[in-house]
Scaffold this active site. Structure first.
Site, PDB file in Angstrom:
ATOM      1  N   LYS A  10      -7.893   3.351   0.919  1.00 26.90           N
ATOM      2  CA  LYS A  10      -7.490   4.745   0.716  1.00 26.90           C
ATOM      3  C   LYS A  10      -8.609   5.613   0.115  1.00 26.90           C
ATOM      4  O   LYS A  10      -9.631   5.093  -0.333  1.00 26.90           O
ATOM      5  CB  LYS A  10      -6.247   4.762  -0.187  1.00 26.90           C
ATOM      6  N   TYR A  50       3.444   8.101   7.354  1.00 23.40           N
ATOM      7  CA  TYR A  50       4.355   7.975   6.207  1.00 23.40           C
ATOM      8  C   TYR A  50       5.717   8.622   6.458  1.00 23.40           C
ATOM      9  O   TYR A  50       6.436   8.931   5.500  1.00 23.40           O
ATOM     10  CB  TYR A  50       3.709   8.553   4.958  1.00 23.40           C
ATOM     11  N   ASN A 113      -3.585   4.147  -5.131  1.00 26.60           N
ATOM     12  CA  ASN A 113      -3.532   2.691  -5.342  1.00 26.60           C
ATOM     13  C   ASN A 113      -4.410   1.891  -4.380  1.00 26.60           C
ATOM     14  O   ASN A 113      -4.136   0.734  -4.106  1.00 26.60           O
ATOM     15  CB  ASN A 113      -2.072   2.216  -5.347  1.00 26.60           C
ATOM     16  N   HIS A 116      -3.354   0.107   1.452  1.00 25.40           N
ATOM     17  CA  HIS A 116      -2.029  -0.010   2.075  1.00 25.40           C
ATOM     18  C   HIS A 116      -2.024  -1.270   2.915  1.00 25.40           C
ATOM     19  O   HIS A 116      -3.041  -1.597   3.539  1.00 25.40           O
ATOM     20  CB  HIS A 116      -1.742   1.187   2.997  1.00 25.40           C
ATOM     21  N   GLU A 127       1.960   0.327  13.184  1.00 25.26           N
ATOM     22  CA  GLU A 127       0.852   0.936  12.444  1.00 25.26           C
ATOM     23  C   GLU A 127      -0.483   0.655  13.138  1.00 25.26           C
ATOM     24  O   GLU A 127      -1.336   1.547  13.242  1.00 25.26           O
ATOM     25  CB  GLU A 127       0.854   0.423  11.000  1.00 25.26           C
TER      26      GLU A 127
HETATM   27  P1  CMP Z   1       1.767   2.510   0.415  1.00 23.88           P
HETATM   28  O1  CMP Z   1       1.871   1.022   0.479  1.00 23.88           O
HETATM   29  O2  CMP Z   1       0.672   3.136   1.174  1.00 23.88           O
HETATM   30  O3  CMP Z   1       3.155   3.117   0.913  1.00 23.88           O
HETATM   31  C1  CMP Z   1       3.726   4.279   0.385  1.00 23.88           C
HETATM   32  C2  CMP Z   1       2.878   4.902  -0.659  1.00 23.88           C
HETATM   33  O4  CMP Z   1       3.508   5.897  -1.427  1.00 23.88           O
HETATM   34  C3  CMP Z   1       2.504   3.846  -1.673  1.00 23.88           C
HETATM   35  O5  CMP Z   1       1.592   2.932  -1.108  1.00 23.88           O
HETATM   36  C4  CMP Z   1       1.978   4.696  -2.813  1.00 23.88           C
HETATM   37  O6  CMP Z   1       0.629   5.022  -2.670  1.00 23.88           O
HETATM   38  C5  CMP Z   1       2.821   5.958  -2.656  1.00 23.88           C
HETATM   39  N1  CMP Z   1       3.786   6.028  -3.743  1.00 23.88           N
HETATM   40  C6  CMP Z   1       4.780   5.175  -3.992  1.00 23.88           C
HETATM   41  N2  CMP Z   1       5.470   5.572  -5.080  1.00 23.88           N
HETATM   42  C7  CMP Z   1       4.851   6.695  -5.523  1.00 23.88           C
HETATM   43  C8  CMP Z   1       5.078   7.569  -6.597  1.00 23.88           C
HETATM   44  N3  CMP Z   1       6.068   7.363  -7.469  1.00 23.88           N
HETATM   45  N4  CMP Z   1       4.252   8.624  -6.737  1.00 23.88           N
HETATM   46  C9  CMP Z   1       3.248   8.844  -5.851  1.00 23.88           C
HETATM   47  N5  CMP Z   1       2.998   8.041  -4.804  1.00 23.88           N
HETATM   48  C10 CMP Z   1       3.788   6.981  -4.651  1.00 23.88           C
END
Ligand code: CMP
Length: 139
Positions: A10, A50, A113, A116, A127
């Site tokens: 990311k 998403y 984070n 993904h 995906e």
């Molecule tokens: P990902 O696995 O890419 O799938 C959905 C994404 O939403 C997740 O990783 C996080 O990066 C994001 N996400 C999940 N919960 C939150 C949250 N509370 N606030 C902001 N982003 C979130």
């Protein structure tokens, strides 16, 4: 069984020049990077990717983060690759991620984070197809 999963490094990872460090963790875990490209996601691509989260309060923030800097999209292959990569990534919230996982090592927050990974075989196939054509995947 040998599986393929879809991975994204990311914007928080590309901005901090961590793509090689994260790929090292992926490869050390026995996963093979069989396709990889660095792209800047469009808003439309991020919204489509998403779509399952579009009613969530963080959807707008998530989409704007994903288009804020380049990402690296990947296909990872290996035995039990989908579950294995989720284990290697660690919990969504880095504060809850196990030692040695990518998110424990590198993630900044639950939103930023670093990585993904697909959650199931069906989503992995969808995906992968959103970002790669068959001839770009070289196993
Ligand atoms: P990902 O696995 O890419 O799938 C959905 C994404 O939403 C997740 O990783 C996080 O990066 C994001 N996400 C999940 N919960 C939150 C949250 N509370 N606030 C902001 N982003 C979130």
């Amino acid at each position: 069984a040998i599986e393929r999963t879809f991975s994204i490094l990311k914007p928080d990872a590309t901005e901090r020049n961590l793509t090689g460090a994260i790929n090292a963790v992926i490869e050390k875990a026995g996963l093979r990077i069989v396709a990889q490209k660095r792209i800047r996601m469009t808003q439309e691509q991020a919204e489509t990717f998403y779509a399952v989260h579009k009613e969530r309060p963080f959807f707008g923030e998530l989409v704007s983060f994903m288009i804020s800097a380049p990402v690296v999209v990947q296909v990872l292959e290996g035995d039990n690759a989908i579950a294995k990569y989720r284990e290697v990534m660690g919990a969504t919230d880095p504060a809850k991620a196990a030692d040695g996982t990518i998110r424990k090592l590198y993630a900044k927050s639950v939103g930023e984070n670093s990585v993904h990974g697909s959650d199931a075989a069906e989503t992995a196939a969808q995906e992968i197809a959103q970002f790669f054509s068959g001839n770009e995947i070289v196993g």
